[in-house]
Design an enzyme around this catalytic site. Structure first.
Site, PDB file in Angstrom:
ATOM      1  N   ASP A 271     -11.176  -3.554  -1.635  1.00  0.00           N
ATOM      2  CA  ASP A 271     -10.426  -3.241  -0.405  1.00  0.00           C
ATOM      3  C   ASP A 271     -11.025  -3.938   0.815  1.00  0.00           C
ATOM      4  OD1 ASP A 271      -8.293  -2.119   0.942  1.00  0.00           O
ATOM      5  OD2 ASP A 271      -9.068  -0.079   0.959  1.00  0.00           O
TER       6      ASP A 271
ATOM      7  N   GLU B  22      -2.027   5.986  -0.556  1.00  0.00           N
ATOM      8  CA  GLU B  22      -3.469   5.962  -0.238  1.00  0.00           C
ATOM      9  C   GLU B  22      -3.789   7.299   0.446  1.00  0.00           C
ATOM     10  OE1 GLU B  22      -4.628   2.951   2.623  1.00  0.00           O
ATOM     11  OE2 GLU B  22      -6.770   3.280   2.279  1.00  0.00           O
TER      12      GLU B  22
ATOM     13  N   HIS C  97       0.863  -1.173   0.000  1.00  0.00           N
ATOM     14  CA  HIS C  97       0.000   0.000   0.000  1.00  0.00           C
ATOM     15  C   HIS C  97       0.904   1.229   0.000  1.00  0.00           C
ATOM     16  CE1 HIS C  97      -3.096  -2.798   1.071  1.00  0.00           C
ATOM     17  NE2 HIS C  97      -4.000  -1.876   1.336  1.00  0.00           N
TER      18      HIS C  97
HETATM   19  N1  ADE Z   1      -5.979  -2.749   5.985  1.00  0.00           N
HETATM   20  C1  ADE Z   1      -7.237  -2.996   5.599  1.00  0.00           C
HETATM   21  N2  ADE Z   1      -7.660  -2.044   4.756  1.00  0.00           N
HETATM   22  C2  ADE Z   1      -6.638  -1.170   4.602  1.00  0.00           C
HETATM   23  C3  ADE Z   1      -6.451   0.007   3.842  1.00  0.00           C
HETATM   24  N3  ADE Z   1      -7.404   0.522   3.061  1.00  0.00           N
HETATM   25  N4  ADE Z   1      -5.268   0.639   3.941  1.00  0.00           N
HETATM   26  C4  ADE Z   1      -4.301   0.159   4.727  1.00  0.00           C
HETATM   27  N5  ADE Z   1      -4.429  -0.948   5.447  1.00  0.00           N
HETATM   28  C5  ADE Z   1      -5.594  -1.614   5.392  1.00  0.00           C
HETATM   29 ZN    ZN Z   2      -6.071  -2.096   1.189  1.00  0.00          ZN
END
Ligand code: ADE
Ligand code: ZN
Length: 346
Positions: free
Chosen positions: A286, A208, A205
């Site tokens: 997600d 975000e 990730h």
């Molecule tokens: N764990 C579960 N969903 C997540 C997200 N959107 N971003 C980071 N960690 C996560």
């Molecule tokens: Zn995620």
């Protein structure tokens, strides 16, 4: 398929629903519906701080990633036995099959469970058995990506890797999730290098909520093959160029971004800009139980809000197969299925 026939606006939702697709960004613990949380709490004699499904659902009003993660980790506390992990993943696969997801790569967070005394074999064996049965019973191909929690230390990630190695044939890749800001990818440089030596696929990730700098270090330090989310990359033109040139897929999750206030509304989402820039964008759910929708909800709502068309539907589905961690012959078969769907859709 280079040219996709235009599709009338009222037929587009049908096309989005019926086209075969892969899901590459689903936290399996984020598929735990409130009803299943309550059923598992009862089965395992665990008290949760909500009196009803409705009350729990009401708590799903998030302001940012951390406000969600607090509830998400609390929800996962009802998972104790192998059968619980199996039931959770099996429920997801039923939903995925209904959305014509034919391949899914499931993230799981072992540290959320091992910290509560649940052993690694319980977690992996339960999830793996659900993958085997999903293939046999639903025709959905599932595989597992183990994520390290980035709010914990690199040493703890190393210990988690060690615990998982006896099950390495059941894990295709390694990911990095949890609270992003303040936990940059480079914090996990050595453990990702080790995972790379071991032959795992790598994802993280990045971008975000965090800055483009985190996407750069996910690529240059961790050497990941895909970026999960990555929507903040649009703030850095050189980064967009890099992602496009190297065909690094972004696993974008529109309803998640909406519910975690990354964008004020879906119409403001930058997915069209990312596609127009030539990036290998995919659409994913997600944490569907928390964000109000599975794959087809993400597709249909995003297309309505941003004005995407059939050509982009094809590109997104094709990208999902191209970016998946399956062998070349399986990719070819899936893309042939996609082409057949578009050729016959009327
Ligand atoms: N764990 C579960 N969903 C997540 C997200 N959107 N971003 C980071 N960690 C996560
Ligand atoms: Zn995620």
């Amino acid at each position: 398929m280079n040219h996709v026939k235009p599709v009338a606006a009222n037929r587009l939702p049908d096309l989005l629903r019926t086209m075969p697709k892969a899901e590459l960004h689903i936290h399996i613990e984020g598929s735990l519906e409130p009803e299943l949380i309550f059923a598992l709490a009862q089965r395992n004699n665990i008290t949760i701080p909500y009196s009803s499904v409705a009350e729990l659902r009401q708590a799903y009003a998030f302001t940012n990633l951390q406000s969600f993660l607090d509830i998400y980790y609390a929800g996962a506390s009802v998972l104790l036995k192998e059968q619980d992990f199996y039931d959770m993943a099996s429920a997801y696969f039923v939903r995925a099959a209904a959305d014509n997801v034919i391949h899914a790569e499931l993230f799981f967070d072992p540290q959320t469970h091992t910290a509560r005394g649940v052993s690694m074999d319980v977690v992996i064996n339960g999830l793996h058995r659900a993958c085997v049965d999903a293939q046999a019973e639903l025709g959905v191909n599932g595989s597992l990506i183990m994520c390290f929690l980035r709010h914990l230390s690199e040493q703890e990630a190393f210990e988690t890797l060690e615990q998982a190695l006896p099950y390495r044939d059941k894990i295709i890749g390694i990911g990095l999730d949890s609270g992003e800001v303040g936990n940059p990818p480079e914090k996990f440089a050595r453990v990702f290098a080790r995972c790379r030596e071991l032959g795992f696929h790598l994802v993280a990730h990045a971008g975000e909520e965090g800055p483009p700098a985190y996407v750069w270090t996910a690529l240059d330090v961790l050497k990941v093959e895909r970026i999960d989310h990555g929507v903040q990359s649009s703030k850095d033109a050189a980064l967009l160029q890099r992602l496009a040139t190297d065909r690094i897929a972004l696993t974008v999750c529109p309803l998640s971004n909406l519910k975690l206030c990354v964008f004020p509304d879906l119409a403001s989402h930058n997915i069209k800009h990312l596609l127009d820039t030539g990036l290998a964008v995919t659409v994913n759910s997600d944490d569907p139980a928390y964000f109000g929708g599975y794959m087809n909800d993400n597709f249909t709502q995003t297309f309505v809000a941003t004005g995407l068309q059939a050509q982009q539907a094809y590109t997104l589905a094709r990208n999902s197969f191209e970016a998946s961690f399956i062998d070349a012959s399986a990719k070819r078969r899936y893309i042939d299925q996609l082409d057949a769907c578009f050729a016959t859709f009327a």
